[in-house]
Design a protein around this motif. Structure first.
Motif, PDB file in Angstrom:
ATOM      1  N   SER A  56       1.337  -4.910  -1.385  1.00 15.20           N
ATOM      2  CA  SER A  56       0.385  -5.951  -1.780  1.00 15.20           C
ATOM      3  C   SER A  56       1.178  -7.180  -2.200  1.00 15.20           C
ATOM      4  O   SER A  56       2.345  -7.332  -1.827  1.00 15.20           O
ATOM      5  CB  SER A  56      -0.497  -5.454  -2.927  1.00 15.20           C
ATOM      6  N   ASP A  57       0.567  -8.041  -2.978  1.00 12.82           N
ATOM      7  CA  ASP A  57       1.219  -9.267  -3.428  1.00 12.82           C
ATOM      8  C   ASP A  57       2.014  -9.074  -4.713  1.00 12.82           C
ATOM      9  O   ASP A  57       2.526 -10.039  -5.275  1.00 12.82           O
ATOM     10  CB  ASP A  57       0.182 -10.377  -3.624  1.00 12.82           C
ATOM     11  N   ASN A  67       0.716   4.058 -11.059  1.00  9.92           N
ATOM     12  CA  ASN A  67       0.901   3.916  -9.616  1.00  9.92           C
ATOM     13  C   ASN A  67       1.101   5.275  -8.963  1.00  9.92           C
ATOM     14  O   ASN A  67       1.922   6.075  -9.416  1.00  9.92           O
ATOM     15  CB  ASN A  67       2.096   3.011  -9.321  1.00  9.92           C
ATOM     16  N   SER A  71       5.642   0.881  -3.559  1.00 11.81           N
ATOM     17  CA  SER A  71       5.697   0.033  -2.369  1.00 11.81           C
ATOM     18  C   SER A  71       6.309  -1.303  -2.765  1.00 11.81           C
ATOM     19  O   SER A  71       5.751  -2.018  -3.598  1.00 11.81           O
ATOM     20  CB  SER A  71       4.301  -0.176  -1.778  1.00 11.81           C
ATOM     21  N   TYR A  72       7.452  -1.609  -2.177  1.00 10.22           N
ATOM     22  CA  TYR A  72       8.137  -2.857  -2.500  1.00 10.22           C
ATOM     23  C   TYR A  72       9.295  -3.072  -1.538  1.00 10.22           C
ATOM     24  O   TYR A  72       9.708  -2.171  -0.803  1.00 10.22           O
ATOM     25  CB  TYR A  72       8.668  -2.851  -3.940  1.00 10.22           C
ATOM     26  N   PRO A  92       7.370  -8.013  -3.897  1.00  9.21           N
ATOM     27  CA  PRO A  92       6.195  -7.505  -3.186  1.00  9.21           C
ATOM     28  C   PRO A  92       6.445  -7.469  -1.688  1.00  9.21           C
ATOM     29  O   PRO A  92       7.270  -8.236  -1.162  1.00  9.21           O
ATOM     30  CB  PRO A  92       5.105  -8.514  -3.546  1.00  9.21           C
ATOM     31  N   SER A  94       4.721  -8.623   0.502  1.00 14.38           N
ATOM     32  CA  SER A  94       4.371  -9.926   1.080  1.00 14.38           C
ATOM     33  C   SER A  94       5.574 -10.856   1.145  1.00 14.38           C
ATOM     34  O   SER A  94       5.538 -11.865   1.861  1.00 14.38           O
ATOM     35  CB  SER A  94       3.244 -10.574   0.266  1.00 14.38           C
TER      36      SER A  94
END
Length: 370
Positions: A56-57, A67, A71-72, A92, A94
């Motif tokens: 995500s952002d 969590n 995710s990173y 992130p 993104s």
């Protein structure tokens, strides 16, 4: 010799199963020299991606209870011996982009290409206390480096298209830069180190998959001389790695593979190439002050014996979480300044003839089990 980059050194998390349950990283290690004193210091840099399909952002950190899975994208860098540290900066998904041809990975402002890397990490002491989920030490490091890969090692069938498509192994390995030279600079905590082609003694590899091997063993050296000599040999390097690979969920106990390249000639020891009658053994020993690596391999053509060691005080305990957010490896020793010896033999008739006895230093080393 390395000419065009092997596709196995590219981004590997486009496989649907790995997008939501996979990691991919590129590791670089090398030696620089203090601009003030000329003293050597070894460094490592890693560009890392975790579960990109869940991103995500904001970076989703697995060590936070709220969590489910991490995710990173992450950039990790640091050093060993005095002042040893590993600094993690999470981003992130993104902030992550990649390109296959020509190869380029970007995480924020951090750039990774086949022939160039630049970036920075920074973490304050206060942040490490208030955010243990970063799994980081404090400090700062930035770098700009040209990359010259001279030798590579492809493990072969174990990372082939077929087995990758089947998602067969838990962890894959490719060594694009078995012997790599770097040229540029590193700034560590405000001190500059010059990295010079010809005496950087560098290495680059990558791992990807669903989880980490247990036990985990790795040994690499490309600063090698004949025993009793200080002249560094050209086109000479080695790497061995493995432990207990999982293939289709089944453990293969005590498996390692690797190569010793001597003046451009490769002596490979690969358990997956059964027609070469490969036999190997490895063990580690902790004598309280030092950690030792012992490796013996032989096949139809040659045999090799290695013994390297490093003071435990100079080693890092690396901090990784797997794609499920589990930090299983809590005693994963990692170093870049091990020293040791190698004996290499050619098969001659029913016996073996000594090719050479070698001394090595500034060796990369890793061992951990849980």
């Amino acid at each position: 010799m390395v000419n065009r980059m092997n596709k196995k050194n590219q981004y590997m998390l486009e496989h649907q199963d790995l997008k939501d349950n996979g990691f991919d990283w590129w590791w670089h290690s090398f030696t620089g020299y203090s601009e003030e004193t000329g003293e050597p210091k070894s460094f490592f840099i890693e560009y890392f991606v975790m579960n990109p399909g869940l991103g995500s952002d904001i970076p989703i950190l697995g060590q936070l209870k709220e969590n489910d899975k991490p995710s990173y994208a992450m950039v990790m860098a640091g050093t060993w011996e005095e002042g040893k540290k590993q600094i993690h900066n999470m981003y992130p998904m993104s902030s992550f982009t990649y390109r296959h041809e020509p190869f380029r990975v970007q995480i924020g402002d951090n750039i990774l290409e086949d022939v160039f890397l630049a970036g920075s990490v920074r973490m304050s002491k206060e942040e490490t206390k208030t955010h243990p989920e970063y799994m980081s030490d404090y400090g700062s490091m930035d770098w700009s480096l040209m990359v010259y890969k001279e030798l590579s090692f492809d493990v072969g069938y174990g990372s082939s298209n077929f087995l990758r498509d089947q998602n067969a192994f838990n962890m894959y390995w490719h060594v694009e830069g078995l012997k790599t030279e770097y040229d540029g600079y590193v700034n560590l905590d405000g001190k500059r180190y010059l990295v010079t082609k010809g005496k950087s003694f560098g290495y680059q590899d990558k791992n990807w998959g669903r989880d980490f091997t247990n036990p985990w063993i790795w040994l690499n050296c490309n600063k090698l001389s004949y025993k009793g000599s200080e002249e560094v040999l050209e086109q000479t390097a080695f790497v061995f790695g493995g432990g207990q690979p999982l293939v289709f969920g089944k453990a293969l106990d005590g498996k390692i593979l690797g190569v010793f390249v001597h003046k451009g000639k490769a002596y490979e020891y690969n358990f997956s190439k059964v027609w070469k009658n490969n036999r190997q053994s490895f063990k580690t020993k902790d004598d309280g002050e030092n950690l030792h690596w012992f490796i013996k391999c032989q096949n139809n053509h040659s045999r090799i014996a290695l013994h390297f060691q490093a003071p435990k005080k100079d080693l890092l305990l690396m901090k990784y979480e797997n794609p499920r957010g589990e930090m299983n490896h809590r005693h994963l020793y990692n170093g870049g300044t091990a020293r040791g010896e190698v004996r290499l033999y050619d098969k001659k008739g029913k016996g073996y003839q000594l090719v050479g006895e070698f001394s090595g230093s500034l060796a990369g080393c890793e061992y951990g089990t849980y």
